[in-house]
Design a protein around this motif. Structure first.
Motif, short mmCIF file in Angstrom:
data_model
loop_
_atom_site.label_atom_id
_atom_site.label_comp_id
_atom_site.label_asym_id
_atom_site.label_seq_id
_atom_site.Cartn_x
_atom_site.Cartn_y
_atom_site.Cartn_z
N MET A 189 53.50 45.15 31.00
CA MET A 189 52.30 44.19 30.82
C MET A 189 52.33 43.11 32.21
O MET A 189 53.78 42.26 32.28
CB MET A 189 52.03 43.23 30.74
CG MET A 189 50.83 42.39 30.59
SD MET A 189 49.10 43.01 30.75
CE MET A 189 49.12 44.43 29.49
N SER A 190 51.27 42.90 32.97
CA SER A 190 51.68 42.00 34.01
C SER A 190 50.01 41.58 34.80
O SER A 190 49.47 42.33 34.65
CB SER A 190 52.56 42.16 35.36
OG SER A 190 51.82 41.76 36.68
N CYS A 191 50.27 40.54 34.48
CA CYS A 191 48.48 39.73 34.80
C CYS A 191 48.58 39.07 35.59
O CYS A 191 48.87 37.89 36.07
CB CYS A 191 48.26 39.06 32.94
SG CYS A 191 48.77 40.10 31.38
N SER B 74 44.57 36.71 36.85
CA SER B 74 42.98 36.38 36.01
C SER B 74 41.76 36.68 37.35
O SER B 74 42.01 36.77 38.48
CB SER B 74 42.90 34.69 36.46
OG SER B 74 43.99 34.37 35.57
N CYS C 78 39.37 44.95 39.53
CA CYS C 78 40.51 44.59 38.47
C CYS C 78 39.99 45.58 36.78
O CYS C 78 39.05 45.50 36.44
CB CYS C 78 40.36 43.63 38.02
SG CYS C 78 40.65 42.43 39.52
N ILE D 175 41.04 45.05 32.82
CA ILE D 175 40.52 44.83 32.20
C ILE D 175 41.58 45.11 30.71
O ILE D 175 43.24 44.64 30.24
CB ILE D 175 40.49 44.00 30.94
CG1 ILE D 175 38.64 43.21 31.69
CG2 ILE D 175 40.35 43.27 29.80
CD1 ILE D 175 37.65 42.57 31.37
N SER D 176 42.18 46.49 30.57
CA SER D 176 42.45 47.32 29.06
C SER D 176 42.03 48.62 29.34
O SER D 176 40.94 48.92 30.31
CB SER D 176 42.21 46.63 27.83
OG SER D 176 40.53 47.14 27.54
N GLU E 158 40.99 37.53 32.02
CA GLU E 158 42.52 37.71 31.97
C GLU E 158 42.84 39.88 32.63
O GLU E 158 41.99 40.11 31.46
CB GLU E 158 43.72 37.60 31.47
CG GLU E 158 45.25 37.73 31.60
CD GLU E 158 45.90 37.47 29.84
OE1 GLU E 158 45.94 38.11 29.27
OE2 GLU E 158 46.45 36.49 30.20
N PHE F 288 44.94 42.95 34.84
CA PHE F 288 45.58 43.42 35.36
C PHE F 288 46.18 43.24 36.72
O PHE F 288 45.37 42.92 37.19
CB PHE F 288 46.38 45.11 35.37
CG PHE F 288 45.78 45.70 34.44
CD1 PHE F 288 46.31 45.40 32.72
CD2 PHE F 288 46.02 47.40 33.98
CE1 PHE F 288 45.82 46.21 31.52
CE2 PHE F 288 45.87 48.09 32.60
CZ PHE F 288 45.97 47.16 31.25
N SER F 289 47.76 42.70 36.95
CA SER F 289 47.73 43.13 38.01
C SER F 289 47.98 43.54 38.87
O SER F 289 47.30 45.20 38.57
CB SER F 289 49.26 42.11 38.33
OG SER F 289 50.07 43.42 38.01
N THR G 180 46.43 49.87 25.29
CA THR G 180 46.98 48.59 26.10
C THR G 180 47.18 47.25 25.66
O THR G 180 46.78 47.13 23.94
CB THR G 180 45.53 47.73 26.94
OG1 THR G 180 45.52 48.92 27.36
CG2 THR G 180 46.15 46.31 27.11
N GLU H 268 49.96 44.00 24.11
CA GLU H 268 50.64 42.40 24.67
C GLU H 268 52.16 43.06 25.36
O GLU H 268 52.64 41.70 26.63
CB GLU H 268 50.63 41.41 23.35
CG GLU H 268 49.76 40.62 22.81
CD GLU H 268 50.24 39.75 21.94
OE1 GLU H 268 51.25 39.67 21.45
OE2 GLU H 268 49.35 39.30 21.39
#
Length: 486
Positions: free
Chosen positions: A192-194, A196, A243, A245-246, A309, A311-312, A352, A354
């Motif tokens: 995971m890489s987050c 905003s 972007c 999210i999941s 929040e 994904f990057s 998805t 954590e």
């Protein structure tokens, strides 16, 4: 009165209904295992249960059969647990809601567990009936077959004496199996890489697919919801920014997924364009799959505006790349047995967490080196993208044996009883026969069973008349066994 009361063979359907009252999904098999032990004890039969809840029950040969080789009857205790969206049902606690309709038994809104509850029911019915003529029997019920054959892997066979094996884990009456594919479960995790993002959240959903068993129905040309979701995300990514999210789809690696979704964040001015692209994508894939999967639905629903929040950008690129490029479905066809799928894989689970984006495949092949090749492809791609790949539940193939005595006996009796032509085949699905033959290489084996349709889905149904024919076939095999198998 039971729902199945009056169906024939009566004791088989009695035990099947009793089994269906007991929750017995994979990793929740203690209760059904204990039930089988209690039945054996009530019949004063020798029984053992191991730490994996495998059950081995022995019954001495009937009069006149003491010189015949020992025969094993085998099936598995666990079932695949799938339910329709919106169905209020807890597989950990609830018994199945059985329905008899149009000559079939099914469960309302869920899988039935005919795979492989019917084998357990037949085995118990045989054990209790002292009027049946039979050789010495070893009735073996294994566990966690649907999640990697873990029970069969752990089964201690050192005290088993069987020379022949009757596996009752097949779903195509009149087709007697003398070989199967090997397989392994593969799981990739992209860390995971987050980041905003602000904007409007939308849910992209691929649903309405037919699905099915990822081995026996991989050749039906049906769509995979996770793969279609990857295509949809790629097409949107090519057209406009968003972007993620999941992403989530499927819940069983050995079932072709029928539902997959992505939560995304977009700018308000792009909502109409996304919905337009989603509608166009729906028409395109419906055209592609108009025969095998004609009612694929693609939704693009608006949720709410806010901060999220996500994904990057790097992770977004990796997820879309992997879903677009990863191999899926049939990889090779057999040159030895025309029409047989030789190698395949199925992206059954996408979720998805954590820790990251988790993808799980069921890999199958009747050629060991090709199974290794698919494992290497997935591992190489995953590691190239910075992820980690693990494998579990590796089980061997069962090499095709066209000269099996017990297969020939089953074929002969079936044709005599029904007047229909039978066949001896190999299947592109995993059977515990491969593991048992590795532990007991002298075994002459066959896999057979009554007709079942759409196993591993909520449409699973079991043919009532086929159960009666198949049970009569099994009883006749037991009776004639000593004259043909030695």
């Amino acid at each position: 009165m039971g729902v199945l009361e009056g169906l024939k063979p009566e004791r088989v359907f009695y035990y099947f209904e009793e089994i269906c009252k007991i929750p017995h999904g994979s990793y929740n098999v203690k209760a059904i295992s204990d039930y089988c032990v209690s039945v054996a004890q009530s019949l004063n039969l020798e029984v053992r249960q191991d730490e994996e809840y495998n059950v081995v029950i022995r019954k001495p040969a009937s009069e006149g059969y003491g010189e015949a080789p020992v025969l094993m009857i085998q099936g598995h205790l666990d079932m695949v647990c799938v339910k329709d969206a919106g169905v209020d049902f807890d597989f950990e606690k609830d018994g199945l809601n059985l329905v008899v309709e149009d000559g079939y038994v099914h469960a309302e809104g869920t899988t039935l567990g005919g795979d492989d509850g019917i084998a357990v029911a037949m085995g118990l019915a045989i054990l209790e009936d002292n009027a049946i003529a039979h050789p010495e029997l070893e009735v073996v019920f294994t566990t966690e077959e649907e999640v990697g054959m873990e029970g069969a892997i752990a089964l201690d066979t050192t005290d088993l004496k069987a020379k022949y094996l009757l596996n009752l884990d097949s779903e195509d009456e009149g087709h007697f199996l003398a070989g199967c594919a090997g397989g392994v479960k593969a799981t990739a995790v992209l860390p995971m890489s987050c980041a905003s993002a602000e904007g409007t959240a939308m849910t992209l959903r691929v649903h309405g697919l037919v699905g099915g068993h990822s081995g026996s129905e991989i050749d039906k040309g049906r769509a995979n919801a996770n793969i279609l979701l990857g295509r949809l995300l790629f097409e949107l990514h090519e057209a406009l920014p968003f972007c993620i999210i999941s992403v989530d789809g499927g819940d069983k690696d050995n079932a072709i997924p029928v539902d997959s979704k992505a939560e995304i964040v977009v700018s308000d001015e792009d909502i109409d364009e996304i919905q337009s692209l989603a509608a166009a994508f729906q028409e395109k894939v419906r055209s592609e799959f108009h025969v095998c999967d004609p009612v694929i639905a693609i939704d693009a629903d608006v949720r709410a505006e806010g901060g999220y929040e996500v994904f990057s950008m790097a992770l977004t690129e990796k997820v879309i790349f992997m879903l677009m490029q990863v191999p899926n479905g049939i990889q090779t066809m057999s040159a030895d047995l025309p029409g047989l799928v030789e190698s395949s894989l199925n992206l059954g689970i996408l979720k998805t967490t954590e820790e990251g984006i988790v993808m799980t495949w069921a890999i199958r092949s009747s050629v060991k080196s090709l199974k290794t090749l698919m494992m290497d492809k997935l591992r190489y791609m995953t590691e190239f993208l910075g992820g980690e790949m693990t494998f579990r539940g590796d089980y061997p193939e069962w090499p095709f044996n066209p000269n099996s005595k017990i297969c020939a006996l089953c074929k002969k009796i079936y044709e005599e009883q029904t007047g229909n032509e039978a066949s001896i085949e190999m299947i592109h699905a995993g059977l515990e026969c491969g593991l048992l033959s590795e532990k007991m290489p002298w075994l002459d084996m066959v896999s057979m069973g009554p007709e079942m349709y759409d196993i591993h889905t909520s449409r699973e149904r079991l043919g009532i008349a086929s159960v009666e024919r198949t049970y009569e076939l099994v009883l006749t095999v037991l009776k004639e066994f000593k004259n043909y198998c030695n």
